[in-house]
Design a protein around this motif. Structure first.
Motif, mmCIF file in Angstrom:
data_model
loop_
_atom_site.group_PDB
_atom_site.id
_atom_site.type_symbol
_atom_site.label_atom_id
_atom_site.label_comp_id
_atom_site.label_asym_id
_atom_site.label_seq_id
_atom_site.Cartn_x
_atom_site.Cartn_y
_atom_site.Cartn_z
ATOM 1 N N THR A 1 -9.775 29.659 9.887
ATOM 2 C CA THR A 1 -10.402 28.928 10.986
ATOM 3 C C THR A 1 -10.923 27.604 10.431
ATOM 4 N N PRO A 2 -10.256 26.496 10.759
ATOM 5 C CA PRO A 2 -10.641 25.216 10.153
ATOM 6 C C PRO A 2 -11.992 24.711 10.649
ATOM 7 N N ASP A 3 -12.674 23.970 9.774
ATOM 8 C CA ASP A 3 -13.935 23.310 10.127
ATOM 9 C C ASP A 3 -13.944 21.955 9.430
ATOM 10 N N VAL A 4 -13.388 20.954 10.103
ATOM 11 C CA VAL A 4 -13.257 19.622 9.498
ATOM 12 C C VAL A 4 -14.615 19.054 9.121
ATOM 13 N N ALA B 1 -4.797 21.958 7.908
ATOM 14 C CA ALA B 1 -5.330 22.822 8.967
ATOM 15 C C ALA B 1 -4.411 22.825 10.184
ATOM 16 N N HIS B 2 -3.819 21.700 10.488
ATOM 17 C CA HIS B 2 -2.901 21.623 11.631
ATOM 18 C C HIS B 2 -1.696 22.536 11.416
ATOM 19 N N ILE B 3 -1.170 22.525 10.208
ATOM 20 C CA ILE B 3 -0.012 23.381 9.901
ATOM 21 C C ILE B 3 -0.421 24.856 9.932
ATOM 22 N N ALA B 4 -1.614 25.135 9.387
ATOM 23 C CA ALA B 4 -2.072 26.522 9.285
ATOM 24 C C ALA B 4 -2.552 27.093 10.610
ATOM 25 N N ALA B 5 -2.644 26.253 11.642
ATOM 26 C CA ALA B 5 -3.117 26.737 12.940
ATOM 27 C C ALA B 5 -2.198 27.811 13.512
#
Length: 478
Positions: free
Chosen positions: A328-331, A345-349
């Motif tokens: 779960t990304p948190d920029v 993070a975009h790829i791992a979404a």
């Protein structure tokens, strides 16, 4: 091509000495034993100058990437100090620009102003500097800190850093050094200015103990694609270096940075947008793809996992590349490169992708493989559709990769009228089509009882820093 026609800007850039792919040093034609030899870099520089490149560009960092054992065991962490190297390369090149990284988080403005101005004199106006704010805790620990300075503060400090450096470069008027042997007067005291900067992050009296550089202000590159990075570039940079990608994504970045620059009262033509280009060239697309695959296979699984751990700031130790990533990304939470984090993070979404697929996607996104014509086509489309003013060419492997680009791609760009066939200018500013800036004291002086003081201060008027953080005095008023 016509000397008045806009031409594509090309920089020969280098991070890893063996090429932009982290383990390119393993290729049979690589020369890892020469990574600290001057002649290795002389060949690189002369090849780029033979190709009429605008500038060399040495990326740098102030630490060994030893967060993971694989970073030491499998990657090349050794490289010369870049400004020392560029000083040597100035003596064996004639026209190409000479730019290198400066961390504004772990350097001081006075040292930087003097170092870059010295290179500008020794190269007769070819110096540039690449502003970075440093992104790793490893770097912080070499400068008395346990953790890196937070992201927002790094960029705030970087903006003030630029203001101070440019102010120091204006310490001497262009005609301040009289050098009159008959009278014994070496310099005119009325044409020496004391910066006396007192800001949030720096207190710097000045003046600088070197004359105003040949370019006035050597060219400022800035690397950063986050919101703070884009804003800093728009406010201060002559050229901004960004990540590679599809033309549509490059165009979005290009448009955004130019719009922000206009918001700071700058002409969009005064800031050049230069995406990175990592070419892998083959006689056919299939051959180029095979070369890229061979390069990819040189990276051990452990190193690939540790690179992902680094980008995402999470521990993937003991995992396999065939495993999916529950992430779960948190920029906002990351204190490293936000733009790189966002791409991963975009790829791992897509929760169905494996770690190996994420790493391969990153590799494929960064490396552009194809025939010379396909590489030139991509560059032309980006340039002519307002997605790029040029490219920082980071050969995937060295030294062969740059030779291939110069011998196979540059002639195509020249034939299409996109790139010069000979140098028209002698300075880096001239190559980039940038004017030499006036001194911040060039608006004239009023004579006061204690000496002349500037009546107009361009630096103070255009600086993004609050006015209370800037004071400028002449020598007589200091």
């Amino acid at each position: 091509m016509s000397p008045n026609r806009r031409h594509m800007i090309l920089g020969a850039a280098q991070w890893w000495p063996g090429g932009e792919h982290i383990t390119a040093w393993r290729r049979p034609d690589a020369q890892p034993e020469a990574f600290l030899d001057l002649e290795y870099y002389v060949d690189w520089a002369k090849t780029a100058e033979r190709g009429m490149f605008d500038t060399l560009f040495l990326a740098d960092e102030l630490y060994v990437w030893d967060r993971f054992d694989s970073g030491v065991e499998y990657s090349s962490n050794v490289r010369p100090e870049p400004f020392t190297l560029l000083g040597a390369l100035a003596a064996v090149t004639e026209r190409i620009g000479l730019a290198a990284t400066v961390s504004t988080t772990y350097n001081e403005p006075y040292h930087t102003a003097r170092r870059v101005a010295s290179l500008d004199f020794l190269s007769k106006g070819r110096a540039g500097w690449n502003l970075v704010t440093s992104a790793s805790d490893e770097e912080a620990r070499n400068f008395g800190r346990d953790r890196n300075v937070d992201h927002a503060t790094r960029y705030e400090r970087g903006r003030e850093f630029v203001d101070v450096v440019r102010g120091l470069w204006d310490s001497w008027d262009d005609d301040a050094l009289v050098r009159d042997k008959a009278s014994g007067r070496f310099a005119d005291p009325a044409k020496l200015h004391t910066l006396d900067h007192r800001g949030k992050h720096f207190t710097v009296r000045g003046p600088l103990n070197i004359a105003r550089p040949p370019q006035g202000h050597p060219v400022l590159f800035q690397a950063g694609a986050s919101e703070a990075g884009r804003d800093l570039a728009a406010a201060t940079a002559d050229a901004v270096f960004t990540l590679t990608g599809p033309v549509d994504r490059l165009r979005d970045f290009y448009t955004d940075v130019k719009r922000r620059a206009a918001g700071y009262g700058r002409s969009p033509q005064d800031i050049k947008v230069l995406p990175m280009l990592i070419p892998v060239i083959g006689a056919t697309e299939e051959e180029a793809r095979a070369k890229a695959d061979e390069l990819y296979e040189l990276t051990p699984e452990t190193l690939a996992l540790d690179l992902l751990s680094h980008y995402l700031e999470m521990d993937l130790t003991g995992r396999g590349l065939d495993e999916a990533l529950d992430f779960t990304p948190d920029v906002d939470a990351t204190n490293q490169s936000k733009s790189v984090y966002e791409r991963v993070a975009h790829i791992a979404a897509d929760r169905s992708v494996t770690l190996g697929e994420i790493y391969r996607h990153l590799f494929d996104e960064r490396v552009r493989y194809g025939t010379p014509e396909q590489i030139a086509d991509y560059m032309q489309e980006s340039f002519e559709s307002d997605a790029a003013d040029g490219f920082l060419v980071m050969a995937a492997y060295l030294p062969a990769g740059l030779h291939e680009f110069v011998d196979l791609v540059v002639p195509l760009l020249q034939k299409r009228g996109l790139f010069r066939t000979q140098y028209q200018e002698s300075t880096l500013r001239g190559h980039l089509g940038l004017e030499r800036p006036d001194s911040s004291y060039s608006g004239g002086t009023d004579t006061a009882a204690d000496g002349p003081v500037p009546t107009k201060n361009t630096l103070a008027e255009t600086s993004p820093l609050p006015p209370q953080h800037r004071t400028y005095t002449s020598r007589g008023a200091s």
